[in-house]
Scaffold this motif. Structure first.
Motif, PDB file in Angstrom:
ATOM      1  N   HIS A  65       0.833  -1.207   0.000  1.00 29.75           N
ATOM      2  CA  HIS A  65       0.000   0.000   0.000  1.00 29.75           C
ATOM      3  C   HIS A  65       0.868   1.258   0.000  1.00 29.75           C
ATOM      4  O   HIS A  65       0.597   2.203  -0.750  1.00 29.75           O
ATOM      5  N   VAL A  66       1.903   1.269   0.820  1.00 22.20           N
ATOM      6  CA  VAL A  66       2.802   2.435   0.867  1.00 22.20           C
ATOM      7  C   VAL A  66       3.426   2.667  -0.506  1.00 22.20           C
ATOM      8  O   VAL A  66       3.457   3.790  -1.008  1.00 22.20           O
ATOM      9  N   ARG A  67       3.907   1.610  -1.141  1.00 21.10           N
ATOM     10  CA  ARG A  67       4.538   1.729  -2.463  1.00 21.10           C
ATOM     11  C   ARG A  67       3.535   2.251  -3.497  1.00 21.10           C
ATOM     12  O   ARG A  67       3.867   3.097  -4.317  1.00 21.10           O
ATOM     13  N   GLU A  68       2.285   1.774  -3.450  1.00 19.04           N
ATOM     14  CA  GLU A  68       1.256   2.257  -4.379  1.00 19.04           C
ATOM     15  C   GLU A  68       0.996   3.746  -4.199  1.00 19.04           C
ATOM     16  O   GLU A  68       0.846   4.483  -5.181  1.00 19.04           O
ATOM     17  N   VAL A  69       0.935   4.191  -2.964  1.00 14.83           N
ATOM     18  CA  VAL A  69       0.697   5.616  -2.692  1.00 14.83           C
ATOM     19  C   VAL A  69       1.871   6.454  -3.205  1.00 14.83           C
ATOM     20  O   VAL A  69       1.669   7.453  -3.908  1.00 14.83           O
ATOM     21  N   ILE A  70       3.087   6.045  -2.886  1.00 13.57           N
ATOM     22  CA  ILE A  70       4.277   6.804  -3.312  1.00 13.57           C
ATOM     23  C   ILE A  70       4.365   6.827  -4.836  1.00 13.57           C
ATOM     24  O   ILE A  70       4.660   7.871  -5.440  1.00 13.57           O
TER      25      ILE A  70
END
Length: 98
Positions: A65-70
């Protein structure tokens, strides 16, 4: 817990003063925060009227999820016509990393 960050170096278009720069950067910072539910700030090139550095951070339980947001933030910045995205640095760490 996963923490992701992105630091973007942006070149502004036809801007001739720091006051004009604020008119571009403040709405950008607000929209990024609203759209992606992240912490955002102008972090570099504060004294230059045609450059800015924007930093964002995201915290979540899932690294994916963090990677998708970034990645979404980077795409959003690259698609903005009023800025030229000069460079991007990103990072992803776990709270259990030593």
């Amino acid at each position: 817990m996963w923490i992701g960050w992105l630091e973007a170096d942006l070149l502004l278009g036809d801007v001739h003063s720091l006051k004009e720069k604020r008119g571009y950067v403040r709405p950008l910072v607000a929209e990024l925060g609203r759209r992606f539910s992240i912490a955002v700030a102008e972090v570099d090139h504060l004294d230059l009227h045609r450059r800015t550095g924007v930093g964002v951070s995201c915290v979540a339980a899932d690294a994916r999820h963090v990677r998708e947001v970034i990645d979404g933030v980077e795409r959003f910045l690259a698609e903005r016509p009023e800025f030229e995205l000069l460079s991007v640095r990103t990072g992803l760490v776990s709270s259990t990393d030593d």
